[in-house]
Design a protein around this motif. Structure first.
Motif, PDB file in Angstrom:
ATOM      1  N   UNK A 287      39.450  36.223  37.050  1.00 15.64           N
ATOM      2  CA  UNK A 287      38.423  35.734  37.955  1.00 15.64           C
ATOM      3  C   UNK A 287      37.056  35.662  37.300  1.00 15.64           C
ATOM      4  N   UNK A 288      36.850  36.488  36.268  1.00 17.62           N
ATOM      5  CA  UNK A 288      35.583  36.478  35.533  1.00 17.62           C
ATOM      6  C   UNK A 288      35.562  35.389  34.463  1.00 17.62           C
ATOM      7  N   UNK A 289      36.737  34.776  34.189  1.00 17.40           N
ATOM      8  CA  UNK A 289      36.792  33.694  33.217  1.00 17.40           C
ATOM      9  C   UNK A 289      37.521  34.014  31.931  1.00 17.40           C
ATOM     10  N   UNK A 290      38.121  35.200  31.822  1.00 22.66           N
ATOM     11  CA  UNK A 290      38.837  35.575  30.596  1.00 22.66           C
ATOM     12  C   UNK A 290      40.238  34.961  30.584  1.00 22.66           C
ATOM     13  N   UNK A 291      40.724  34.555  29.404  1.00 24.30           N
ATOM     14  CA  UNK A 291      42.080  34.001  29.296  1.00 24.30           C
ATOM     15  C   UNK A 291      43.120  35.128  29.238  1.00 24.30           C
ATOM     16  N   UNK A 292      43.924  35.275  30.273  1.00 21.70           N
ATOM     17  CA  UNK A 292      44.861  36.401  30.338  1.00 21.70           C
ATOM     18  C   UNK A 292      46.281  35.976  30.709  1.00 21.70           C
ATOM     19  N   UNK A 293      46.520  34.689  30.909  1.00 23.46           N
ATOM     20  CA  UNK A 293      47.795  34.243  31.482  1.00 23.46           C
ATOM     21  C   UNK A 293      49.008  34.602  30.630  1.00 23.46           C
ATOM     22  N   UNK A 294      48.864  34.673  29.318  1.00 23.35           N
ATOM     23  CA  UNK A 294      50.016  34.916  28.445  1.00 23.35           C
ATOM     24  C   UNK A 294      50.210  36.394  28.111  1.00 23.35           C
TER      25      UNK A 294
END
Length: 641
Positions: A187-194
């Protein structure tokens, strides 16, 4: 049944000559199969009747007819410096009523009596199916002692809740904390999907270096032995180049973050994975210029929100069976302590609703006679705000309704003769906030009369020890896995130690020959006549051969050292060790602040509430017994274990 007991004890010898003989006689009567034991004719004399009425009357014994308990006013310290408060004493008049002379009963050299009694005690324990404390200590469920502790002198035992009285499934609890934290980062904009939760990435006792984005393992002195940058383990050379002889100083909180508890697992995994993302340059520039410290703050904020917003705890309260590992023996261990006269306290940072739900789930189904978890505790304090609870005083509130309604607690007078003490709390209460000093005043006990049990090396153990001198116990569930890993790796370690010892011996000879060669080049005699008379070629060839052997041994030893402890954790090795020979920084903290430590509270059930825990001998480098005689090619040599 009463007739049987009377017959049994009327059949005892009129004047037993030794405790061993009396015990043996009772044992034969109780446990030999029918047809083997011959019961003497019962004697119904005065002495037999007294023995019948007194020796087995547990109610009278408990009321003090047989034994007396040392009170605080009469207690002293024993030869180990422990208080004798709570010690049980035999009343001389009771022995005389049975016609037993305490001195005559134990007549003879104490060395012989003690040896015989110890042998028979061990036999009796085995026949009763009770494990002796020594056997229990050498098991995954042992209670290990750093500083001698007499449980008999402990008047109150305080417990933390999370990961102490209530143990969570780490994969489930920390996995969900990770999920919520990562959702906040997204939600803060960090790439975490993987990214996925990997609990094996870290262990308790590691230290985060927030300046360099590293996770490190230090030894007891603070020297860094292993390190990981992001999720990549660093080589020994890289560790040396980065840290050199730099020491970890936990007082520098702006740089170092110690993983004190299993609650730290999710945060550390998140941080190390996000370090990889930062290094890869995939963190959006819109988040601003981030260094490793700034990244840690973002991760901590995301995880803090996961706890504060309440979604995580609401999910756990809705399905506690998914997250809590049941322990049927735990309530029984506390019940033994309570019935032994210990005042039990629950002091937790969790709020009332969560505490009530978790304790009800973990305790009530295993308690006898419709008891509830509240019946075990003389005082319950929620939202305690540890470690400040041990350091300063906060307002105290009493929880007065089942839905958590609170009211401020005002001091009230408790009169003792002409004196009055002003107390804020009372026994049996349910409170929020307050301080440890309030607890001491309410119980009228202080310092080393209180044992506090928790899982957090700083919040629970260190602070209660440093500020109040309470006795302390650390709960570290991972000890069970480490103990079993140590057992399974015994063969590996034995082979490794043998290689190291062989290299030491070969190396000693090489160094002596090198010194002889050095002296020879300076026209000086060698250390011995034999070394002086060695042929130049023989000396050189011997050194070449020994050097090759040592190099080959190094090639064997290096990977074995790297693999040591991998049965516990492939990256970090054992929890308590840093390298083959030394203790980890965590183990140093445990030894410094925890009087005893164990894997779970229910392990107390394998001991008794009257246990006298004695610390073990601490081996020193110069201890004579650390040397053993070994033979190589028929020659005895001394080697350090």
């Amino acid at each position: 049944m009463a007739d049987s007991i009377e017959l049994l004890f009327n059949s005892l010898p009129a004047r037993p000559q030794s405790l061993a003989r009396t015990r043996s006689h009772v044992w034969n009567l109780l446990f030999k199969p029918p047809g083997v034991v011959r019961l003497p004719e019962p004697r119904l004399g005065k002495r037999g009747a007294a023995l019948c009425c007194g020796a087995l009357d547990s109610k009278k014994a408990a009321e003090g007819d047989v034994f007396s308990v040392t009170s605080s006013s009469k207690s002293v310290v024993d030869y180990l410096g422990e208080s004798t408060k709570g010690d049980l004493n035999v009343k001389e008049e009771h022995l005389e009523a049975f016609g037993v002379d305490g001195q005559a009963t134990l007549d003879g050299p104490i060395e012989e009596i003690a040896w015989k009694e110890a042998q028979e005690a061990d036999t009796l324990l085995n026949k009763l199916g009770i494990a002796d404390p020594l056997s229990v200590r050498h098991s995954p469920h042992g209670i290990f002692c750093s500083r001698t502790l007499n449980l008999r002198s402990i008047s109150a035992i305080g417990y933390d809740m999370d990961y102490t009285l209530v143990h969570y499934n780490v994969m489930a609890w920390e996995g969900r904390a990770y999920d919520y934290g990562m959702a906040n980062l997204k939600g803060m904009g960090f790439p975490v999907d993987d990214l996925k939760f990997d609990p094996d990435l870290v262990i308790r006792g590691l230290i985060m270096d927030k300046e360099k984005g590293n996770l490190v393992k230090a030894d007891r002195f603070g020297y860094i032995k292993r390190a990981m940058h992001g999720t990549k383990m660093l080589s020994t050379r890289e560790v040396s180049e980065i840290y050199g002889r730099e020491l970890v100083d936990l007082r520098n909180e702006s740089r170092w973050e110690f993983l004190n508890t299993l609650f730290s697992v999710s945060e550390a995994v998140m941080y190390m994975q996000m370090v990889d993302k930062l290094d890869q340059g995939v963190v959006p520039v819109e988040l601003g210029p981030l260094d490793y410290k700034g990244l840690f703050k973002a991760v901590s904020k995301a995880l803090f929100r996961a706890h504060v917003e309440g979604q995580l705890k609401s999910e756990i309260m809705a399905e506690p069976e998914r997250f809590v590992e049941p322990d049927p023996e735990l309530p029984l261990a506390l019940l033994d302590q309570k019935e032994a006269g210990k005042r039990l306290l629950l002091i937790t940072n969790s709020d009332y609703h969560y505490t009530n739900k978790m304790m009800h789930h973990a305790f009530n189904r295993f308690l006898p006679n419709d008891m509830g978890w509240r019946d075990l505790f003389d005082m319950v304090i929620v939202s305690a705000r540890k470690p400040e609870f041990f350091q300063m005083s906060h307002p105290l509130y009493e929880i007065v309704t089942s839905d958590g309604l609170m009211r401020p607690v005002l001091k009230h007078a408790q009169h003792e003769g002409d004196k009055a003490k002003y107390l804020a709390c009372t026994l049996g209460g349910l409170y929020s906030g307050g301080s440890a000093q309030m607890v001491e005043k309410c119980l009228d006990i202080h310092g080393d009369e209180i044992l506090y049990v928790g899982d957090h090396i700083f919040t629970d153990v260190s602070q209660s020890k440093v500020h109040l001198r309470w006795r302390t116990a650390l709960i570290c569930r991972e000890l069970e896995d480490e103990f079993n890993a140590l057992i399974r790796s015994h063969g590996h370690k034995s082979a490794l130690v043998q290689f190291i010892q062989q290299k030491e011996i070969v190396g000693d000879l090489f160094n002596q020959l090198r010194l002889a060669l050095q002296r020879r080049t300076h026209s000086r005699p060698a250390q011995t006549l034999g070394a002086t008379n060695m042929d130049d070629q023989e000396l050189t060839e011997s050194m070449q051969k020994l050097l090759i052997v040592m190099q080959r041994l190094d090639q064997k030893i290096a990977p074995m050292l790297e693999a040591d402890g991998e049965l516990f954790n492939k990256r970090w090795g054992y929890l308590s060790r840093a390298g083959l020979w030394d203790k980890s920084h965590l183990m140093r903290q445990i030894e410094k602040y925890a009087d005893i430590y164990t894997s779970r509270v229910s392990n107390f059930l394998h001991y008794t509430p009257f246990m006298y825990f004695r610390s073990q001998e601490q081996t020193l480098a110069h201890d004579a017994h650390s040397y053993s005689s070994r033979e190589i090619n028929g020659v005895a040599v001394g080697d350090v274990r």
